[in-house]
Write a protein that holds these residues in place. Structure first.
Motif, short mmCIF file in Angstrom:
data_model
loop_
_atom_site.label_atom_id
_atom_site.label_comp_id
_atom_site.label_asym_id
_atom_site.label_seq_id
_atom_site.Cartn_x
_atom_site.Cartn_y
_atom_site.Cartn_z
N SER A 31 53.41 -12.27 -5.45
CA SER A 31 53.86 -11.29 -6.22
C SER A 31 55.63 -11.90 -5.75
CB SER A 31 54.31 -10.02 -6.38
OG SER A 31 53.33 -9.48 -7.10
N TYR A 32 55.11 -12.67 -4.91
CA TYR A 32 56.62 -12.98 -4.00
C TYR A 32 57.12 -14.60 -3.32
CZ TYR A 32 55.97 -8.08 -1.15
OH TYR A 32 56.55 -6.89 -1.16
N THR A 33 58.43 -14.51 -3.66
CA THR A 33 59.42 -15.79 -3.23
C THR A 33 58.40 -16.68 -1.89
OG1 THR A 33 60.55 -16.16 -4.81
CG2 THR A 33 60.65 -17.92 -2.86
N ILE A 34 57.73 -17.35 -1.69
CA ILE A 34 57.90 -17.40 0.09
C ILE A 34 59.08 -18.41 0.22
CG2 ILE A 34 56.11 -17.83 1.41
CD1 ILE A 34 55.82 -15.40 0.52
N GLY A 35 59.57 -18.21 1.34
CA GLY A 35 60.49 -19.16 2.14
C GLY A 35 59.92 -19.48 3.76
N TRP A 53 56.76 -18.04 -7.04
CA TRP A 53 55.47 -16.70 -6.73
C TRP A 53 54.24 -17.81 -7.22
CZ3 TRP A 53 53.66 -15.28 -11.55
CH2 TRP A 53 53.94 -15.33 -12.60
N GLY A 54 54.78 -18.63 -9.11
CA GLY A 54 54.29 -19.26 -9.01
C GLY A 54 53.90 -20.65 -9.05
N GLY A 55 55.37 -20.75 -8.37
CA GLY A 55 55.06 -22.74 -7.68
C GLY A 55 56.03 -23.33 -8.87
N GLY A 66 62.48 -34.83 0.64
CA GLY A 66 62.13 -35.75 1.05
C GLY A 66 61.23 -36.24 1.76
N ARG A 67 61.10 -35.39 3.22
CA ARG A 67 60.03 -35.35 4.01
C ARG A 67 59.06 -34.32 4.05
NH1 ARG A 67 61.53 -34.51 8.80
NH2 ARG A 67 63.29 -33.65 8.87
N PHE A 68 60.05 -32.93 3.78
CA PHE A 68 58.63 -31.19 3.47
C PHE A 68 58.65 -31.53 1.89
CE2 PHE A 68 60.67 -29.45 7.42
CZ PHE A 68 60.05 -31.43 8.16
N THR A 69 57.28 -30.74 2.04
CA THR A 69 56.62 -30.33 0.79
C THR A 69 55.95 -28.62 0.74
OG1 THR A 69 56.19 -32.70 -0.28
CG2 THR A 69 54.90 -30.66 -1.62
N VAL A 70 56.63 -27.77 -0.20
CA VAL A 70 56.30 -26.75 -0.12
C VAL A 70 55.59 -26.11 -1.15
CG1 VAL A 70 58.46 -25.42 -1.21
CG2 VAL A 70 56.49 -24.27 0.04
N SER A 71 54.69 -26.05 -1.32
CA SER A 71 53.60 -25.50 -2.22
C SER A 71 52.45 -24.17 -1.76
CB SER A 71 51.86 -26.76 -2.50
OG SER A 71 51.75 -26.63 -0.93
N ARG A 72 52.01 -23.40 -2.51
CA ARG A 72 50.98 -22.73 -2.46
C ARG A 72 49.91 -21.78 -3.38
NH1 ARG A 72 54.94 -17.94 -3.64
NH2 ARG A 72 53.43 -16.29 -3.57
N ASP A 73 48.88 -21.79 -2.73
CA ASP A 73 47.62 -21.31 -3.43
C ASP A 73 47.20 -19.87 -3.78
OD1 ASP A 73 44.70 -20.95 -4.05
OD2 ASP A 73 44.28 -22.80 -3.45
N ASN A 74 47.58 -18.95 -5.08
CA ASN A 74 47.78 -18.13 -4.67
C ASN A 74 46.20 -17.32 -5.40
OD1 ASN A 74 50.58 -17.13 -4.88
ND2 ASN A 74 50.58 -17.24 -7.03
N THR A 78 47.90 -17.88 -0.20
CA THR A 78 47.95 -18.79 0.98
C THR A 78 49.90 -19.45 1.00
OG1 THR A 78 45.86 -18.38 2.33
CG2 THR A 78 47.98 -20.61 2.80
N ALA A 79 50.76 -19.27 1.43
CA ALA A 79 51.34 -20.49 0.93
C ALA A 79 51.39 -21.74 2.05
CB ALA A 79 52.29 -20.11 1.26
N TYR A 80 51.96 -23.22 1.82
CA TYR A 80 51.64 -24.48 2.71
C TYR A 80 53.34 -24.65 3.02
CZ TYR A 80 46.88 -23.66 1.89
OH TYR A 80 45.57 -23.13 1.67
N LEU A 81 53.61 -25.82 4.56
CA LEU A 81 54.48 -26.47 4.47
C LEU A 81 53.89 -27.40 5.13
CD1 LEU A 81 57.72 -27.11 4.50
CD2 LEU A 81 57.98 -26.65 7.00
#
Length: 124
Positions: A31-35, A53-55, A66-74, A78-81
């Motif tokens: 349910s959360y935005t991840i920063g 929250w939904g990605g 351009g160098r980093f990518t944020v993602s998540r697998d609900n 888990t969220a990823y950087l």
């Protein structure tokens, strides 16, 4: 309430890559935005990236774009950087944080829950 645990930090040479993870046991994680934020020694904590929250929406700092990518697998809560082409200026403790508002906020004060952080060191 959500309990965040970061992992994946380490030491890497300039130009290398690392993938940080931010995991939580609670279903409410979804349910959360991840920063993601970075804090260099004796410096303020700075925004790096965020994902809703939904990605479906993401936001990046200028240095991360351009160098980093944020993602998540609900399903995995888990969220990823993913960090590529790392530079010495990327060195610091990386924190993930959770924001219930659903917005892509960049301010520390907007995030209610924080992990303990994981150290990233980029050397030349």
């Amino acid at each position: 309430q959500v309990t965040l645990v970061e992992s994946g930090g380490g030491s890497v040479q300039v130009g290398g890559s690392l993938r940080l993870s931010c995991a939580a046991p609670e279903r409410t994680f979804n349910s959360y935005t991840i920063g993601w934020f970075r804090q260099a020694p004796e410096k303020e904590r700075l925004f790096v990236a965020a994902i809703t929250w939904g990605g479906g929406r993401t936001n990046y700092s200028d240095s991360a774009k351009g160098r980093f990518t944020v993602s998540r697998d609900n399903a995995e809560k888990t969220a990823y950087l993913q960090m590529n082409n790392l530079e010495p200026e990327d060195t610091g403790v990386y924190y993930c944080a959770a924001d219930r508002s659903g917005a892509l906020n960049r301010k520390i004060a907007d995030y209610e829950h924080w992990g303990q952080g994981t150290q990233v060191t980029v050397f030349s």
